[in-house]
Motif scaffolding. Structure first.
Motif, PDB file in Angstrom:
ATOM      1  N   PRO A  46      48.858  75.520  35.390  1.00  0.00           N
ATOM      2  CA  PRO A  46      49.954  76.168  34.653  1.00  0.00           C
ATOM      3  C   PRO A  46      49.459  76.897  33.408  1.00  0.00           C
ATOM      4  CG  PRO A  46      50.539  73.925  35.265  1.00  0.00           C
ATOM      5  CD  PRO A  46      49.089  74.110  35.610  1.00  0.00           C
ATOM      6  N   ASP A  47      49.944  78.118  33.226  1.00  0.00           N
ATOM      7  CA  ASP A  47      49.629  78.976  32.068  1.00  0.00           C
ATOM      8  C   ASP A  47      48.176  79.430  31.993  1.00  0.00           C
ATOM      9  OD1 ASP A  47      52.285  78.755  31.172  1.00  0.00           O
ATOM     10  OD2 ASP A  47      51.810  76.847  30.194  1.00  0.00           O
ATOM     11  N   SER A  48      47.325  78.986  32.908  1.00  0.00           N
ATOM     12  CA  SER A  48      45.914  79.385  32.842  1.00  0.00           C
ATOM     13  C   SER A  48      45.533  80.361  33.949  1.00  0.00           C
ATOM     14  CB  SER A  48      45.007  78.150  32.936  1.00  0.00           C
ATOM     15  OG  SER A  48      45.213  77.320  31.828  1.00  0.00           O
ATOM     16  N   GLY A  49      45.982  80.096  35.170  1.00  0.00           N
ATOM     17  CA  GLY A  49      45.585  80.929  36.299  1.00  0.00           C
ATOM     18  C   GLY A  49      45.244  80.070  37.495  1.00  0.00           C
ATOM     19  N   HIS A  50      44.656  80.672  38.498  1.00  0.00           N
ATOM     20  CA  HIS A  50      44.303  79.943  39.721  1.00  0.00           C
ATOM     21  C   HIS A  50      42.845  79.509  39.695  1.00  0.00           C
ATOM     22  CE1 HIS A  50      47.774  82.256  41.731  1.00  0.00           C
ATOM     23  NE2 HIS A  50      48.172  81.037  41.421  1.00  0.00           N
ATOM     24  N   LYS A  51      42.602  78.277  40.135  1.00  0.00           N
ATOM     25  CA  LYS A  51      41.247  77.740  40.190  1.00  0.00           C
ATOM     26  C   LYS A  51      40.874  77.501  41.641  1.00  0.00           C
ATOM     27  CE  LYS A  51      38.395  74.442  37.685  1.00  0.00           C
ATOM     28  NZ  LYS A  51      38.425  73.344  36.702  1.00  0.00           N
ATOM     29  N   TYR A  52      39.663  77.929  42.015  1.00  0.00           N
ATOM     30  CA  TYR A  52      39.178  77.799  43.383  1.00  0.00           C
ATOM     31  C   TYR A  52      37.946  76.916  43.412  1.00  0.00           C
ATOM     32  CZ  TYR A  52      42.222  81.803  44.239  1.00  0.00           C
ATOM     33  OH  TYR A  52      43.301  82.630  44.333  1.00  0.00           O
ATOM     34  N   TYR A  53      37.825  76.124  44.476  1.00  0.00           N
ATOM     35  CA  TYR A  53      36.660  75.267  44.689  1.00  0.00           C
ATOM     36  C   TYR A  53      35.916  75.802  45.907  1.00  0.00           C
ATOM     37  CZ  TYR A  53      39.070  72.204  41.449  1.00  0.00           C
ATOM     38  OH  TYR A  53      39.697  71.697  40.335  1.00  0.00           O
ATOM     39  N   LEU A  54      34.641  76.118  45.732  1.00  0.00           N
ATOM     40  CA  LEU A  54      33.867  76.763  46.786  1.00  0.00           C
ATOM     41  C   LEU A  54      32.616  75.970  47.139  1.00  0.00           C
ATOM     42  CD1 LEU A  54      33.866  80.317  45.168  1.00  0.00           C
ATOM     43  CD2 LEU A  54      35.384  79.534  46.969  1.00  0.00           C
ATOM     44  N   GLN A  55      32.271  75.993  48.410  1.00  0.00           N
ATOM     45  CA  GLN A  55      30.988  75.478  48.865  1.00  0.00           C
ATOM     46  C   GLN A  55      30.391  76.576  49.747  1.00  0.00           C
ATOM     47  OE1 GLN A  55      31.180  71.737  50.910  1.00  0.00           O
ATOM     48  NE2 GLN A  55      28.964  71.630  51.201  1.00  0.00           N
ATOM     49  N   PHE A  56      29.158  77.003  49.447  1.00  0.00           N
ATOM     50  CA  PHE A  56      28.572  78.102  50.208  1.00  0.00           C
ATOM     51  C   PHE A  56      27.052  78.015  50.207  1.00  0.00           C
ATOM     52  CE2 PHE A  56      29.283  79.436  45.855  1.00  0.00           C
ATOM     53  CZ  PHE A  56      28.093  80.060  45.482  1.00  0.00           C
ATOM     54  N   THR A  57      26.448  78.716  51.160  1.00  0.00           N
ATOM     55  CA  THR A  57      24.990  78.794  51.219  1.00  0.00           C
ATOM     56  C   THR A  57      24.562  80.164  50.702  1.00  0.00           C
ATOM     57  OG1 THR A  57      25.090  79.565  53.495  1.00  0.00           O
ATOM     58  CG2 THR A  57      24.774  77.214  53.156  1.00  0.00           C
TER      59      THR A  57
ATOM     60  N   SER B 117      35.318  91.738  38.547  1.00  0.00           N
ATOM     61  CA  SER B 117      36.081  91.116  39.622  1.00  0.00           C
ATOM     62  C   SER B 117      37.368  90.485  39.095  1.00  0.00           C
ATOM     63  CB  SER B 117      35.280  90.004  40.294  1.00  0.00           C
ATOM     64  OG  SER B 117      34.161  90.517  40.927  1.00  0.00           O
ATOM     65  N   THR B 118      38.389  90.540  39.920  1.00  0.00           N
ATOM     66  CA  THR B 118      39.624  89.817  39.647  1.00  0.00           C
ATOM     67  C   THR B 118      39.966  89.036  40.907  1.00  0.00           C
ATOM     68  OG1 THR B 118      41.140  91.497  40.500  1.00  0.00           O
ATOM     69  CG2 THR B 118      40.418  91.746  38.186  1.00  0.00           C
ATOM     70  N   GLU B 119      41.092  88.337  40.857  1.00  0.00           N
ATOM     71  CA  GLU B 119      41.515  87.584  42.036  1.00  0.00           C
ATOM     72  C   GLU B 119      41.769  88.519  43.220  1.00  0.00           C
ATOM     73  OE1 GLU B 119      44.303  83.658  42.273  1.00  0.00           O
ATOM     74  OE2 GLU B 119      44.475  84.965  40.535  1.00  0.00           O
ATOM     75  N   ASN B 120      42.134  89.759  42.928  1.00  0.00           N
ATOM     76  CA  ASN B 120      42.515  90.692  43.990  1.00  0.00           C
ATOM     77  C   ASN B 120      41.528  91.831  44.209  1.00  0.00           C
ATOM     78  OD1 ASN B 120      45.050  89.326  44.332  1.00  0.00           O
ATOM     79  ND2 ASN B 120      45.661  90.251  42.389  1.00  0.00           N
ATOM     80  N   LEU B 121      40.484  91.907  43.401  1.00  0.00           N
ATOM     81  CA  LEU B 121      39.506  92.992  43.523  1.00  0.00           C
ATOM     82  C   LEU B 121      38.092  92.429  43.565  1.00  0.00           C
ATOM     83  CD1 LEU B 121      40.603  95.766  40.984  1.00  0.00           C
ATOM     84  CD2 LEU B 121      40.773  95.845  43.463  1.00  0.00           C
ATOM     85  N   GLY B 122      37.283  92.956  44.467  1.00  0.00           N
ATOM     86  CA  GLY B 122      35.880  92.582  44.535  1.00  0.00           C
ATOM     87  C   GLY B 122      35.022  93.828  44.628  1.00  0.00           C
ATOM     88  N   TYR B 123      33.699  93.673  44.471  1.00  0.00           N
ATOM     89  CA  TYR B 123      32.801  94.829  44.437  1.00  0.00           C
ATOM     90  C   TYR B 123      31.522  94.557  45.219  1.00  0.00           C
ATOM     91  CZ  TYR B 123      35.887  96.337  40.740  1.00  0.00           C
ATOM     92  OH  TYR B 123      37.009  96.711  40.042  1.00  0.00           O
ATOM     93  N   PHE B 124      30.977  95.627  45.792  1.00  0.00           N
ATOM     94  CA  PHE B 124      29.651  95.613  46.390  1.00  0.00           C
ATOM     95  C   PHE B 124      28.890  96.809  45.832  1.00  0.00           C
ATOM     96  CE2 PHE B 124      32.312  93.546  49.561  1.00  0.00           C
ATOM     97  CZ  PHE B 124      31.577  92.412  49.843  1.00  0.00           C
ATOM     98  N   MET B 125      27.578  96.657  45.616  1.00  0.00           N
ATOM     99  CA  MET B 125      26.809  97.821  45.197  1.00  0.00           C
ATOM    100  C   MET B 125      26.501  98.660  46.426  1.00  0.00           C
ATOM    101  SD  MET B 125      23.364  98.282  42.939  1.00  0.00           S
ATOM    102  CE  MET B 125      22.187  98.022  44.244  1.00  0.00           C
TER     103      MET B 125
END
Length: 197
Positions: free
Chosen positions: A2-13, A107-115
């Motif tokens: 609440p009042d902060s934003g969304h938090k995501y938990y990731l596991q990746f290689t 980057s935002t929650e809705n935008l990502g980038y690649f070079m």
């Protein structure tokens, strides 16, 4: 949260950018604040390469750049066929590391980038041991499909933080300035603002 934003938990290689070999696995949390600030990232990784091996690879890359007989200058990396001239590979490797800082900050929650491409690169000759490059890079924005041009100045010495200053054409804000916390390919990023070229 609440009042902060969304938090995501990731596991990746992860994989080695050049060889494609498995480079380790990571656990991370990413908080996208409701404000327009960069995501807050907490990450822990186990590497398949030890720190000594990473340092040796960094030193090989550094020595290759330092022993050029003339400054590296290039355009359109990779070219329209996807090829990178061997002489420009060190400059490309640093562009990947440096542009990752820009992509992280924008980057935002809705935008990502690649070079997508390095449109130009020029090495500056310094009196100290650091190496320094000016780049113009094109970032591919997802999902808008826009191509954004960014000017980036990168300074590096193995064992020291990778320093990146940049300005993107689509922004009406001041120059951004960032630096890494460890040697190696932009591992761990700090953030500062308001520096000048």
């Amino acid at each position: 949260i609440p009042d902060s934003g969304h938090k995501y938990y990731l596991q990746f290689t992860t994989e080695d950018y050049k060889s494609g070999e498995n480079a380790g696995s990571c656990l991370a949390t990413v908080l996208y604040p409701k404000t327009k600030s960069p995501p807050v990232v907490s990450i822990k990784c186990t590497h398949t390469k030890d720190q000594k091996q990473i340092q040796e690879e960094d030193n090989r890359l550094y020595q290759k750049i330092r022993h050029q007989t003339k400054p590296i200058i290039g355009n359109n990396i990779p070219d329209s066929y996807g090829n990178i001239e061997p002489a420009l590979e060190p400059a490309w490797a640093l562009a990947v590391a440096g542009s990752s800082y820009i992509m992280w900050e924008k980057s935002t929650e809705n935008l990502g980038y690649f070079m997508a491409q390095v449109t130009s690169v020029k090495q500056w000759i310094r009196k100290d041991d650091f190496i320094e490059f000016d780049y113009t890079v094109l970032l591919h924005e997802i999902p808008t499909q826009e191509i954004i041009s960014c000017h980036m100045r990168l300074t590096w010495l193995p064992g020291h933080p990778l320093k990146v200053k940049y300005f993107c054409a689509s922004e009406n804000q001041g120059l951004e300035d960032g630096s890494g916390m460890e040697s190696g390919s932009a591992a761990g990023i700090l953030h500062e603002r308001g520096a000048n070229f």
